[in-house]
Structure formats: structure tokens, C-alpha cells
Scaffold this motif. Structure first.
Motif, PDB file in Angstrom:
ATOM      1  N   ASN A 515     -90.897 -53.594 -72.914  1.00 38.42           N
ATOM      2  CA  ASN A 515     -89.999 -54.301 -73.785  1.00 38.42           C
ATOM      3  C   ASN A 515     -89.150 -55.331 -73.135  1.00 38.42           C
ATOM      4  OD1 ASN A 515     -91.306 -52.686 -76.103  1.00 38.42           O
ATOM      5  ND2 ASN A 515     -89.545 -51.226 -75.847  1.00 38.42           N
ATOM      6  N   GLY A 516     -89.977 -55.783 -72.143  1.00 38.89           N
ATOM      7  CA  GLY A 516     -89.110 -56.699 -71.368  1.00 38.89           C
ATOM      8  C   GLY A 516     -89.700 -58.237 -71.434  1.00 38.89           C
ATOM      9  N   SER A 517     -89.189 -59.239 -70.676  1.00 38.61           N
ATOM     10  CA  SER A 517     -90.024 -60.423 -70.550  1.00 38.61           C
ATOM     11  C   SER A 517     -89.631 -60.969 -69.101  1.00 38.61           C
ATOM     12  CB  SER A 517     -89.103 -61.351 -71.478  1.00 38.61           C
ATOM     13  OG  SER A 517     -87.708 -61.391 -70.846  1.00 38.61           O
ATOM     14  N   ILE A 518     -90.588 -61.876 -68.653  1.00 39.01           N
ATOM     15  CA  ILE A 518     -90.792 -62.409 -67.422  1.00 39.01           C
ATOM     16  C   ILE A 518     -90.932 -63.970 -67.561  1.00 39.01           C
ATOM     17  CG2 ILE A 518     -93.353 -61.976 -67.226  1.00 39.01           C
ATOM     18  CD1 ILE A 518     -92.851 -61.851 -64.415  1.00 39.01           C
ATOM     19  N   THR A 519     -90.243 -64.725 -66.872  1.00 37.03           N
ATOM     20  CA  THR A 519     -90.057 -66.051 -66.875  1.00 37.03           C
ATOM     21  C   THR A 519     -90.399 -66.722 -65.403  1.00 37.03           C
ATOM     22  OG1 THR A 519     -88.377 -65.991 -68.553  1.00 37.03           O
ATOM     23  CG2 THR A 519     -88.901 -68.195 -67.243  1.00 37.03           C
ATOM     24  N   PHE A 520     -91.355 -67.601 -65.209  1.00 32.73           N
ATOM     25  CA  PHE A 520     -91.862 -68.087 -64.217  1.00 32.73           C
ATOM     26  C   PHE A 520     -91.084 -69.646 -63.878  1.00 32.73           C
ATOM     27  CE2 PHE A 520     -95.027 -64.949 -64.619  1.00 32.73           C
ATOM     28  CZ  PHE A 520     -95.164 -64.549 -63.047  1.00 32.73           C
ATOM     29  N   ILE A 521     -90.457 -70.055 -63.001  1.00 33.32           N
ATOM     30  CA  ILE A 521     -90.223 -71.343 -62.847  1.00 33.32           C
ATOM     31  C   ILE A 521     -91.024 -71.726 -61.321  1.00 33.32           C
ATOM     32  CG2 ILE A 521     -88.458 -72.996 -62.305  1.00 33.32           C
ATOM     33  CD1 ILE A 521     -86.401 -71.207 -63.787  1.00 33.32           C
ATOM     34  N   ASN A 522     -91.920 -72.490 -61.637  1.00 27.12           N
ATOM     35  CA  ASN A 522     -93.123 -72.661 -60.117  1.00 27.12           C
ATOM     36  C   ASN A 522     -92.927 -74.141 -60.011  1.00 27.12           C
ATOM     37  OD1 ASN A 522     -94.771 -72.252 -58.378  1.00 27.12           O
ATOM     38  ND2 ASN A 522     -96.491 -73.013 -59.680  1.00 27.12           N
ATOM     39  N   GLN A 523     -92.386 -74.476 -58.915  1.00 28.75           N
ATOM     40  CA  GLN A 523     -92.116 -75.958 -58.371  1.00 28.75           C
ATOM     41  C   GLN A 523     -93.288 -76.198 -57.120  1.00 28.75           C
ATOM     42  OE1 GLN A 523     -88.187 -77.740 -58.539  1.00 28.75           O
ATOM     43  NE2 GLN A 523     -87.745 -75.630 -58.086  1.00 28.75           N
ATOM     44  N   GLU A 524     -94.235 -76.908 -57.434  1.00 33.41           N
ATOM     45  CA  GLU A 524     -95.242 -76.861 -56.283  1.00 33.41           C
ATOM     46  C   GLU A 524     -94.451 -77.454 -54.861  1.00 33.41           C
ATOM     47  OE1 GLU A 524     -98.411 -76.685 -55.808  1.00 33.41           O
ATOM     48  OE2 GLU A 524     -98.947 -75.967 -57.889  1.00 33.41           O
ATOM     49  N   GLU A 525     -94.586 -76.726 -53.757  1.00 33.48           N
ATOM     50  CA  GLU A 525     -94.134 -76.701 -52.577  1.00 33.48           C
ATOM     51  C   GLU A 525     -92.728 -76.647 -52.540  1.00 33.48           C
ATOM     52  OE1 GLU A 525     -95.569 -80.838 -51.069  1.00 33.48           O
ATOM     53  OE2 GLU A 525     -97.420 -80.403 -50.916  1.00 33.48           O
ATOM     54  N   LYS A 526     -92.004 -76.235 -53.589  1.00 39.89           N
ATOM     55  CA  LYS A 526     -90.851 -76.137 -53.552  1.00 39.89           C
ATOM     56  C   LYS A 526     -90.409 -74.352 -53.970  1.00 39.89           C
ATOM     57  CE  LYS A 526     -88.979 -80.575 -54.373  1.00 39.89           C
ATOM     58  NZ  LYS A 526     -88.225 -81.543 -55.217  1.00 39.89           N
ATOM     59  N   GLY A 527     -91.082 -73.436 -53.740  1.00 33.06           N
ATOM     60  CA  GLY A 527     -91.006 -72.198 -53.859  1.00 33.06           C
ATOM     61  C   GLY A 527     -91.152 -71.646 -55.431  1.00 33.06           C
ATOM     62  N   VAL A 528     -90.987 -70.613 -55.577  1.00 35.06           N
ATOM     63  CA  VAL A 528     -91.044 -69.845 -56.916  1.00 35.06           C
ATOM     64  C   VAL A 528     -89.814 -69.344 -57.300  1.00 35.06           C
ATOM     65  CG1 VAL A 528     -92.570 -68.197 -58.200  1.00 35.06           C
ATOM     66  CG2 VAL A 528     -93.449 -69.629 -56.699  1.00 35.06           C
ATOM     67  N   ASN A 529     -89.383 -69.273 -58.597  1.00 34.34           N
ATOM     68  CA  ASN A 529     -88.119 -68.574 -59.176  1.00 34.34           C
ATOM     69  C   ASN A 529     -88.731 -67.834 -60.276  1.00 34.34           C
ATOM     70  OD1 ASN A 529     -85.300 -69.608 -57.859  1.00 34.34           O
ATOM     71  ND2 ASN A 529     -86.850 -71.327 -58.306  1.00 34.34           N
ATOM     72  N   ILE A 530     -88.658 -66.532 -60.557  1.00 30.08           N
ATOM     73  CA  ILE A 530     -88.960 -65.596 -61.433  1.00 30.08           C
ATOM     74  C   ILE A 530     -87.869 -64.691 -62.016  1.00 30.08           C
ATOM     75  CG2 ILE A 530     -90.614 -63.656 -61.846  1.00 30.08           C
ATOM     76  CD1 ILE A 530     -92.248 -64.476 -59.679  1.00 30.08           C
ATOM     77  N   GLU A 531     -87.591 -64.635 -63.323  1.00 28.59           N
ATOM     78  CA  GLU A 531     -86.561 -63.863 -63.687  1.00 28.59           C
ATOM     79  C   GLU A 531     -87.414 -62.608 -64.638  1.00 28.59           C
ATOM     80  OE1 GLU A 531     -83.194 -63.970 -66.961  1.00 28.59           O
ATOM     81  OE2 GLU A 531     -83.754 -65.955 -66.451  1.00 28.59           O
ATOM     82  N   VAL A 532     -87.078 -61.581 -64.135  1.00 26.45           N
ATOM     83  CA  VAL A 532     -87.626 -60.122 -65.322  1.00 26.45           C
ATOM     84  C   VAL A 532     -86.389 -59.748 -66.042  1.00 26.45           C
ATOM     85  CG1 VAL A 532     -88.717 -58.036 -65.074  1.00 26.45           C
ATOM     86  CG2 VAL A 532     -89.433 -59.985 -63.572  1.00 26.45           C
ATOM     87  N   LEU A 533     -86.548 -59.391 -67.410  1.00 23.72           N
ATOM     88  CA  LEU A 533     -85.430 -59.007 -67.926  1.00 23.72           C
ATOM     89  C   LEU A 533     -85.907 -57.698 -68.805  1.00 23.72           C
ATOM     90  CD1 LEU A 533     -83.038 -60.745 -70.374  1.00 23.72           C
ATOM     91  CD2 LEU A 533     -84.474 -58.763 -71.448  1.00 23.72           C
ATOM     92  N   MET A 534     -85.372 -56.632 -68.691  1.00 21.95           N
ATOM     93  CA  MET A 534     -85.801 -55.576 -69.482  1.00 21.95           C
ATOM     94  C   MET A 534     -84.801 -54.439 -69.858  1.00 21.95           C
ATOM     95  SD  MET A 534     -87.120 -53.210 -66.056  1.00 21.95           S
ATOM     96  CE  MET A 534     -88.109 -54.619 -65.443  1.00 21.95           C
TER      97      MET A 534
END
Length: 537
Positions: A515-534
Motif C-alpha cells: 500500500n505504498g507509492s514510488i516516484t521517479f525523478i529521472n534526469q538524463e546524464e544527471k542521475g536518478v532520484n527515487i522516493e518510496v513511501l509506505m
């Protein structure tokens, strides 16, 4: 024509009246409405204002995250978006500056200048860029910018005073014998005439630093004046900085007095920052929760309407023609058989998928982690590797026999997490872990811990295979009933095929089951930011 949105107007009313929490709430509500209407520009405007509010309340990481969310809603090919692109990048620069990530702040300010179409705003952005360069010890570059922009400040005494003081500060840092005090005093005089209290605060800080070694008595006088100004502008940060100088420069009796004030103010400031961060997080959480509840209510109403309509249809059919009943019954029986057959097939597929997932988690990712440790560690714990392989063997046998026995934890979970994440450290890659609190983990059920372990392992394996990252950050943020896991790296980002790949799809399925959620903030050549909430209750 902008879409009529009462929440957007209310947000600005609260903003003008100094109610930051209410303003943030209504900007968030307005953003959701604009999102549903497809107005991307106004979605971005809401996010920019939310980011600025978080920055003013010292929630710097939150301000960064919100400003980053605004970028996909702004189109660099549309001229009308440029002013907001520059405003958003400047907000990103300020938040990044305050966490002392100066190289990245410099990059954001350069983007703000690139999209700025207002000379006065450009002047402010260039001054911010120069200040970041100064903090990053790039004195010559900062000096060149200040020298260029001071010519364009003649229409604004306050801007002239700011640039003059910063330029003098650079010259003094390059040459400690340079008499910067003359420009400092001129700048302070102009700022007094303009009633620029924030500017006076900066000038008094520069003068205190200038006199600190060569004339401590004068430095003490100006430190006291700065402390008074900092209280006038109600800036706890500047009060703390002024108190540090007063503690250092004052006689022992006075120093003790200032130290007590410093301790009390510092504790209050830390509590206020935590409260602000939690407040903004809870506002977003409540909005999303209400949205989800409304969707569930709409679905229930639609289901009820559908059931009533179906019942009426069946009643009418039975009342009119019995033949229709027979045909309908035959049709229903056939459909029922098909449904049962489909459900049986789905159960088989689900079972196959479950076994495949277990093999992926236990065998594939486990072996990959062992391979990573063997590859990157000079001193290999042979017995530890053998124990781990034996454990994977036992779990593989459990899979083959379809057992679902949850084995007791053999080691404190925070240590397991640390060892898992640090196994991906190499000479060229750092892994930074924050919030890995043993007391907090003790509240979590063992089944949820197993899922979290698989999620983290999948993220790290995916990072090692694809990202080429040199810095990875994993942060655990704890609330009463919610755990947030923040993942970020400085790699090359992820392509669409990688985002939709089996590994990340598996992560999404696990989080959905929790019952959680995941958010991807993907920037080409600038890395990845991911937020997982549960939920953890």
C-alpha cells in the motif's frame, strides 16, 4: 485565458498575509486542479511557489525536490515559459547553495541566467552566481562578474551597495592587506539610507570578519550591531551567526550570557525546521489521502449504479420473456465457465510469477551481490561468503517446495541494511546511508523488512548495472506510521526501457502490495532520484 481556480487565489492571499502553511496547502490543492485540467504552466507556478515557501522555512531538501518536480511542466521551446524556468532554476540554486553544494548551485544559477528575459532579474541571478563562485573559492570568476554587473546597478542603490560589498570582500580575501573597510562602510551607509535591513545585516557581518583579527574591540561592537539587526529582521540563522561571534569576542562573563542565548535559540531553530518539514510533508500526505478516498468513493458509487442497472435489466427481462431468461442463463453459464477457466489460468500465472520473483530476489540478486563483494573487496571473508551461498541454497530449496516459512532474523536489521548497501561500495563509488536507525526498524514487521531488503537490493543492482554512478545516497525518513526512502545517484540516468524493465517493475509491484507509492525523478546524464513511501503500521 487561465483556468479559474479559487484555491490558487486563496494561496496568494495567505502568502501576502504571511501564513506560509496555509499558502502551501492551497498551492498544493491548486496544483492538483491544474494538473487535472492539463494546464502545465500553472502546475509549474504552484510548484515554484511551494518550493520558495519551503526554502524560506529552511526545508532545503524539500525545496529542492519540489523545484525539480516543476521542471517537466515547463517547455524551454515556449517563450512564455522562460521567465518561470529562470525563476525555478534560481530557487533551485538558492536551496542548493544553503546545503553547501556550490558546484551544483552554480549550474542552476547559470540556467536561471540563460532563460531570464528581465534585466533586473538577470542582475540578481548573476549576483547569486557570483556569491556561489565566491563560496566555492573561485575568486577570479566571481570578481569578474561583480566588476561587470556593478556598472548596471546605478539605478538601484541597494543593488549597488550589495555588489560593492561583495566585490570588496573578494579583494580582501585575495589580499588580506586590502583596505576593504572603506567599501564596507560606504555600502553600510547606503543600506541605512535605503532602510535595507537585510543588507545592513550582511555589511555588519563583513565588517565584523574584517576587524576580528586586527581589531577585536571594533569587531565586538559591529557583532553586537549585527545581532540587533538580525533580531529586527527576525532571522534566527543570522542571530545564531552573530551570537557565535559574540561568544568568541566577548569577555568571559558576557560570553557565558551569549552562549546561553545561543543554545536556547539553536534548539528552537532546529525544532522549527523539523516542524516545518513535517508540516509540509503532512500537507501533501493529507491531500493525496483525500484524493485517494474520493476516487474510492466514486468507484463505489459507480459500482452501486452498475449493480442497480443490472438488477433492473434482469428483472425486466424475466418479466417479459422467459425465453430471454433461458438464453441469458445459458450465456451466463458459459461466461462463468470461461471466467473460472481464466481465473485458474491467472492463478497459475500468478504462481509462476511469484516463483520467478523469488528466484530473482533470492538467487539472481543474491548471487550478484556476492559477486560484487568478491570483485570489490581485497580481503574476502571466505566463511561469510560460504554461509551466504548456503543460505541462498536453503531458500532455493524452500522455493522448490513452495514453502512460505518466514525465518527469524539472524542479525540486527539495521546492520543487515548497512551491509547490503555497503557491499556495493567500490574504489570509485561511495554509498552514503542516513536514517538507518535500529530503534525505528524494531517497529517494523519482519515481512515488511523482507520486502524493503528486496527493494533496496534491486535498486542497488540496477544502479551498478546501468548508472555508472560515483555517489549514491540512501536516506530513511521516519514518521509515526509512514516510512519514506529516498534514493539518489549522480549517474547517467535511466532510459525508458530501463524504467519499464523487470527489476523496477518488480519494485513497483512490491510497493503496491505494501500500500505504498514510488516516484521517479529521472534526469538524463544527471542521475536518478527515487522516493518510496509506505505505511509501517
Amino acid at each position: 485565458m487561465p483556468i479559474d481556480n479559487p484555491a490558487y487565489d486563496k494561496a496568494f492571499e495567505y502568502l501576502e498575509n504571511g501564513h506560509a502553511d496555509s499558502s502551501f496547502y492551497y498551492f498544493n490543492a491548486a496544483k492538483q486542479f491544474f494538473l487535472e485540467q492539463g494546464d502545465s504552466l500553472f502546475v509549474a507556478k504552484c510548484l515554484i511557489n511551494m518550493s520558495i515557501t519551503q526554502h524560506e522555512k529552511a526545508d532545503y531538501f524539500g525545496a529542492q525536490e519540489t523545484a525539480l518536480q516543476a521542471i517537466p511542466f515547463l517547455n524551454e521551446n515556449k517563450t512564455e515559459h522562460h521567465a518561470f524556468l529562470s525563476m525555478n532554476y534560481n530557487a533551485l540554486g538558492m536551496a542548493t547553495d544553503d546545503i553547501k553544494d556550490y558546484p551544483r548551485a552554480i549550474s542552476f544559477y547559470e540556467q536561471a541566467i540563460k532563460y531570464s528575459n528581465d534585466p533586473q532579474n538577470t542582475l540578481v541571478y548573476r549576483n547569486n552566481l557570483a556569491f556561489s563562485l565566491l563560496n566555492n573559492k573561485k575568486l577570479e570568476e566571481a570578481q569578474q562578474i561583480y566588476t561587470d554587473i556593478i556598472q548596471g546597478t546605478h539605478k538601484s542603490p541597494a543593488e549597488y551597495a550589495r555588489v560593492l560589498a561583495n566585490l570588496a570582500r573578494i579583494k580582501w580575501q585575495q589580499d588580506p592587506t586590502y583596505p576593504a573597510i572603506h567599501e564596507y562602510l560606504i555600502s553600510l551607509k547606503i543600506r541605512k539610507q535605503e532602510k535595507d535591513f537585510w543588507g545592513q545585516n550582511a555589511s555588519l557581518a563583513f565588517i565584523t570578519d574584517y576587524y576580528e583579527k586586527q581589531n577585536p574591540d571594533s569587531a565586538l561592537i559591529f557583532a553586537k550591531r549585527r545581532y540587533a539587526i538580525a533580531k529586527t529582521i527576525k532571522s534566527p540563522n543570522d542571530q545564531i551567526l552573530a551570537l557565535k561571534k559574540l561568544i568568541k569576542l566577548s569577555p568571559s562573563d558576557s560570553s557565558k550570557y551569549y552562549f546561553e542565548i545561543y543554545n536556547s535559540l539553536n534548539d528552537s531553530l532546529q525544532q522549527a525546521r523539523i516542524a516545518a518539514k513535517n508540516q509540509f510533508t503532512m500537507i501533501r500526505y493529507e491531500v493525496e489521502k483525500n484524493k485517494a478516498e474520493n476516487l474510492i468513493l466514486q468507484k463505489d458509487n459507480a459500482d452501486k449504479a452498475y449493480n442497480i442497472s443490472r438488477q433492473r435489466m434482469w428483472t425486466a427481462g424475466i418479466s417479459i420473456f422467459s425465453v430471454v431468461v433461458i438464453i441469458g442463463g445459458t450465456f451466463w453459464y458459459k461466461r462463468r465457465q470461461e471466467r473460472l477457466q481464466l481465473e485458474a489460468q491467472n492463478r497459475i500465472k500468478a504462481n509462476q510469477l511469484n516463483i520467478s520473483r523469488k528466484i530473482h530476489d533470492v538467487v539472481s540478486n543474491g548471487l550478484y551481490r556476492v559477486m560484487t563483494e568478491i570483485e570489490n573487496r581485497e580481503n574476502i571473508d571466505r566463511d561469510g561468503i560460504i554461509d551466504r551461498l548456503e543460505m541462498m541454497y536453503e531458500k532455493s530449496r524452500d522455493i522448490s517446495y513452495e514453502t512460505e516459512v518466514t525465518k527469524p532474523e539472524q542479525q540486527d536489521y539495521h546492520i543487515q541494511i548497512a551491509e547490503l548497501l555497503k557491499s556495493f561500495v567500490t574504489e570509485n563509488r561511495k554509498v552514503i546511508i542516513a536514517g538507518n536507525d535500529a530503534e525505528q526498524w524494531a517497529r517494523i514487521h519482519v515481512d515488511i523488512k523482507e520486502q524493503i531488503t528486496c527493494i533496496l537490493q534491486e535498486l542497488m543492482v540496477n544502479m551498478r548495472k546501468h548508472s555508472q554512478a560515483t555517489n549514491v545516497i540512501i536516506r530513511f525518513d521516519w514518521d509515526v506510521d509512514v516510512l519514506r526512502i529516498y534514493y539518489s545517484d549522480n549517474g547517467v540516468g535511466m532510459s525508458e526501457s530501463q524504467v519499464d524493465g523487470n527489476g523496477l517493475r518488480s519494485i513497483g509491484n512490491r510497493i503496491e502490495r505494501l500500500n505504498g507509492s514510488i516516484t521517479f525523478i529521472n534526469q538524463e546524464e544527471k542521475g536518478v532520484n527515487i522516493e518510496v513511501l509506505m505505511s509501517i503500521l
